[in-house]
Structure formats: structure tokens, C-alpha cells
Design a protein around this motif. Structure first.
Motif, PDB file in Angstrom:
ATOM      1  N   THR A   1       0.827  -1.208   0.000  1.00 45.48           N
ATOM      2  CA  THR A   1       0.000   0.000   0.000  1.00 45.48           C
ATOM      3  C   THR A   1       0.861   1.258   0.000  1.00 45.48           C
ATOM      4  N   LEU A   2       1.929   1.242   0.797  1.00 46.56           N
ATOM      5  CA  LEU A   2       2.810   2.413   0.882  1.00 46.56           C
ATOM      6  C   LEU A   2       3.533   2.663  -0.442  1.00 46.56           C
ATOM      7  N   ILE A   3       4.000   1.598  -1.073  1.00 42.18           N
ATOM      8  CA  ILE A   3       4.713   1.738  -2.342  1.00 42.18           C
ATOM      9  C   ILE A   3       3.795   2.308  -3.430  1.00 42.18           C
ATOM     10  N   CYS A   4       2.598   1.742  -3.534  1.00 46.84           N
ATOM     11  CA  CYS A   4       1.653   2.214  -4.557  1.00 46.84           C
ATOM     12  C   CYS A   4       1.222   3.649  -4.289  1.00 46.84           C
ATOM     13  N   GLY A   5       1.013   3.969  -3.023  1.00 45.59           N
ATOM     14  CA  GLY A   5       0.628   5.327  -2.678  1.00 45.59           C
ATOM     15  C   GLY A   5       1.731   6.328  -2.945  1.00 45.59           C
ATOM     16  N   THR A   6       2.968   5.943  -2.643  1.00 43.45           N
ATOM     17  CA  THR A   6       4.111   6.828  -2.863  1.00 43.45           C
ATOM     18  C   THR A   6       4.289   7.149  -4.340  1.00 43.45           C
ATOM     19  N   ILE A   7       4.030   6.175  -5.185  1.00 41.37           N
ATOM     20  CA  ILE A   7       4.131   6.395  -6.638  1.00 41.37           C
ATOM     21  C   ILE A   7       2.880   7.103  -7.173  1.00 41.37           C
ATOM     22  N   GLY A   8       1.724   6.689  -6.642  1.00 46.31           N
ATOM     23  CA  GLY A   8       0.460   7.166  -7.202  1.00 46.31           C
ATOM     24  C   GLY A   8       0.097   8.598  -6.866  1.00 46.31           C
ATOM     25  N   VAL A   9       0.367   9.046  -5.630  1.00 45.33           N
ATOM     26  CA  VAL A   9      -0.043  10.394  -5.225  1.00 45.33           C
ATOM     27  C   VAL A   9       0.607  11.486  -6.080  1.00 45.33           C
ATOM     28  N   PRO A  10       1.942  11.484  -6.244  1.00 41.52           N
ATOM     29  CA  PRO A  10       2.545  12.537  -7.083  1.00 41.52           C
ATOM     30  C   PRO A  10       2.072  12.489  -8.538  1.00 41.52           C
ATOM     31  N   ILE A  11       1.926  11.275  -9.071  1.00 37.85           N
ATOM     32  CA  ILE A  11       1.477  11.143 -10.458  1.00 37.85           C
ATOM     33  C   ILE A  11       0.055  11.682 -10.611  1.00 37.85           C
ATOM     34  N   ALA A  12      -0.823  11.346  -9.654  1.00 45.24           N
ATOM     35  CA  ALA A  12      -2.215  11.800  -9.715  1.00 45.24           C
ATOM     36  C   ALA A  12      -2.303  13.322  -9.659  1.00 45.24           C
ATOM     37  N   VAL A  13      -1.566  13.916  -8.707  1.00 46.72           N
ATOM     38  CA  VAL A  13      -1.595  15.377  -8.576  1.00 46.72           C
ATOM     39  C   VAL A  13      -1.011  16.035  -9.824  1.00 46.72           C
ATOM     40  N   TYR A  14       0.098  15.498 -10.323  1.00 45.84           N
ATOM     41  CA  TYR A  14       0.738  16.038 -11.530  1.00 45.84           C
ATOM     42  C   TYR A  14      -0.227  16.002 -12.719  1.00 45.84           C
TER      43      TYR A  14
END
Length: 217
Positions: free
Chosen positions: A117-130
Motif C-alpha cells: 500500500t505504501l509503495i503504490c501510494g508513494t508512486i500514485g499520489v505525485p502522479i495523480a496530482v501532476y
């Protein structure tokens, strides 16, 4: 008409950035303070048996700094009536989370589920906001550097100093009362530093006015 539209977009962008800034100013110090007192808290609460997972707990707490960096923006984005991209992001992250957790659980056991969960969130949050920022006419420099980093800079600096210099030996704390005192003291110190160095004169005046009205009423 075009000028009014540009002015409206400019004002909305300012509101979004301020919302993100204040959200991070509130939650970043709390996250840092939780990180600094989590070891003695775990020892007192559940004992030595779970101390082997302290690295995972600390990682989860630090992850909150990244998660909170996009939390307020996500709510504003959805409130603007834009739901397609968040839906796609949620679907992709959900599938990725399951696949990643299934793989890591074979290596790390139960901890692999959280780690996935932490790995996916760490990658996903910046990409989503960007991906979503252009829809609100906000560039990444304004968002990440001038807003999020500025709001989290003092808590991150405080975390680095306390951890590196070991100003107090937190691991020796063995009382709920002391943990609460240290937690509140760390928060108070960070909020005072943020108020002094991160807010401009207009923001300070606004906060003073609201606090005055709050206590007056």
C-alpha cells in the motif's frame, strides 16, 4: 469578459493553493511529532513483541507527509465537479495495490500488505496530482515547491535536527504522561516556528484576528 474569466481563475487558483498550504501546515507537525514518539509509544502500548515492526510504523507515518500533500487538493478537485481522473487513479492504484501486496506478502508476510500500500501510494499520489493540476490551471512549481514544500519545510527540518542530534533520548520515555507532554511540546515548537518563518504579514494578521474572535466569543 475574458478579463473577468482570467481573474476568476486566478482567484480560484489562489484559494486552492492556500487550502493546500494551510492543510499541510496543520498536519505536517503532527505527523513529525508522531514519528518522533512512536517508538516509546509502541513499547508502552503493546510491548517488545511488536517492536520488530517499528520500521514499518515509522515508514507509514512518514508516508502521511506525502499523502497529506495531495489530500486537500483531491477534495477541491472533486468539489470542482471533476471526477473522471480521480476515478481512473483510484482504479489503477487499487489493482496495483492488490498485485503488489500479493507479491510482497510472500516475502515479508503480513508486513508486505502494508508495504504494498505504501509503495503504490508513494508512486500514485505525485502522479495523480501532476496529472490533475493542469485542469485547475496550476503548475507543478507553484504547487510542490512554493506551497507544499514551503509548508512542510520547517517540520522536515525539525525532524532532521532532532533525529540527527538526538536532542533528547526519546527511547527512554516510559510514561504516557511524558509521551503526551513531548508530543504537545514538539507540536507547539513547530507551529511557533511556522508562524514566525512561513507565514507572511497578512496571514499572521488573519490568524490573530480569528483567534481573538474565537476567544472573545
Amino acid at each position: 469578459s475574458q478579463y473577468r474569466e482570467e481573474q476568476k481563475n486566478s482567484n480560484f487558483k489562489l484559494v486552492v493553493l492556500r487550502c493546500v498550504k494551510y492543510h499541510n501546515i496543520i498536519f505536517a507537525p503532527i505527523t513529525v511529532s508522531c514519528f518522533l514518539v512512536c517508538e516509546p509509544l509502541i513499547l508502552i502500548w503493546v510491548g517488545q513483541n511488536y517492536f520488530q515492526y517499528i520500521w514499518l510504523i515509522k515508514l507509514s507515518i512518514i508516508f502521511q507527509l506525502l499523502w497529506q500533500s495531495g489530500a486537500a487538493f483531491g477534495q477541491v478537485y472533486l468539489g470542482s465537479g471533476l471526477s473522471k481522473k480521480p476515478g481512473i487513479v483510484a482504479l489503477v492504484l487499487g489493482i496495483s495495490n492488490v498485485l503488489c501486496s500479493l507479491y510482497l506478502v510472500e516475502i515479508y508476510g503480513l508486513a508486505g500488505v502494508i508495504l504494498g500500500t505504501l509503495i503504490c501510494g508513494t508512486i500514485g499520489v505525485p502522479i495523480a496530482v501532476y496529472w490533475q493540476l493542469p485542469d485547475l490551471k496550476i503548475n507543478n512549481y507553484e504547487y510542490w515547491i512554493k506551497t507544499v514544500l514551503k509548508a512542510q519545510a520547517i517540520p522536515l527540518f525539525f525532524l532532521t535536527i532532532v533525529t540527527y542530534l538526538q536532542l533528547i533520548n526519546i527511547l527512554k520515555i516510559n510514561s504516557w504522561g511524558i509521551i503526551l507532554f513531548v508530543f504537545l511540546f514538539f507540536n507547539a515548537f513547530q507551529y511557533c516556528a511556522i508562524y514566525t518563518f512561513s507565514l507572511d504579514r497578512k496571514e499572521k494578521k488573519y490568524i490573530k484576528s480569528n483567534l481573538y474572535n474565537l476567544f472573545k466569543n
